[in-house]
Design a protein around this motif. Structure first.
Motif, PDB file in Angstrom:
ATOM      1  N   ARG A   1      48.859  36.607  38.780  1.00 45.04           N
ATOM      2  CA  ARG A   1      47.842  37.462  39.392  1.00 45.04           C
ATOM      3  C   ARG A   1      48.469  38.529  40.290  1.00 45.04           C
ATOM      4  O   ARG A   1      49.551  38.343  40.827  1.00 45.04           O
ATOM      5  CB  ARG A   1      46.825  36.624  40.151  1.00 45.04           C
TER       6      ARG A   1
ATOM      7  N   PRO B   1      42.320  43.137  36.253  1.00 43.92           N
ATOM      8  CA  PRO B   1      43.162  42.691  37.361  1.00 43.92           C
ATOM      9  C   PRO B   1      43.695  43.909  38.137  1.00 43.92           C
ATOM     10  O   PRO B   1      44.213  44.844  37.518  1.00 43.92           O
ATOM     11  CB  PRO B   1      44.300  41.927  36.687  1.00 43.92           C
TER      12      PRO B   1
ATOM     13  N   CYS C   1      40.944  31.946  37.428  1.00 45.30           N
ATOM     14  CA  CYS C   1      41.816  32.915  36.775  1.00 45.30           C
ATOM     15  C   CYS C   1      42.597  32.217  35.656  1.00 45.30           C
ATOM     16  O   CYS C   1      43.231  31.186  35.880  1.00 45.30           O
ATOM     17  CB  CYS C   1      42.783  33.511  37.801  1.00 45.30           C
TER      18      CYS C   1
ATOM     19  N   CYS D   1      36.378  40.273  35.873  1.00 41.92           N
ATOM     20  CA  CYS D   1      37.796  40.514  35.620  1.00 41.92           C
ATOM     21  C   CYS D   1      38.152  40.008  34.224  1.00 41.92           C
ATOM     22  O   CYS D   1      37.718  38.926  33.808  1.00 41.92           O
ATOM     23  CB  CYS D   1      38.651  39.808  36.666  1.00 41.92           C
TER      24      CYS D   1
END
Length: 110
Positions: free
Chosen positions: A86, A22, A80, A70
């Motif tokens: 995030r 990230p 995600c 990621c």
């Protein structure tokens, strides 16, 4: 460039496929994370501190990784896993924008 009505992040993950970790705006000093100057970095620092332990561990163990998905990406659902935590850059990435469309084209996604 305008986005098509069918264009959403759902099932895509094109922008997450090669980022590795990230992209928080943070630096590591003597093994401890610190924000760099700027409000975006302060926000990122606070988000990461508030994230679940699993998210923090995935970030730290993949720090500096590139050319892989990621560490926070759920590769089954292409979403995600820690969306609410995030980084700022992920929050401001424009769906249907120039970079989004280039990533999608590169990975041949809708």
């Amino acid at each position: 460039m305008s986005i098509r009505n069918s264009q959403t992040c759902d099932g895509c993950s094109a922008c997450c496929e090669s980022i590795g970790c990230p992209p928080f705006l943070l630096e590591l000093k003597d093994g401890v994370l610190h924000p760099v100057p700027g409000a975006d970095s302060d926000a990122d620092y606070n988000r990461l501190l508030a994230a679940p332990t699993e998210a923090q561990a995935a970030f730290m163990s993949n720090r500096g990784a590139i050319n892989c998905a990621c560490a926070w990406l759920d590769t089954v659902n292409n979403r995600c896993r820690f969306y609410n935590f995030r980084p700022d850059i992920c929050r401001s990435f424009e769906v249907g924008g120039k970079w989004c469309l280039q990533f999608r084209e590169l990975l041949q996604i809708g």
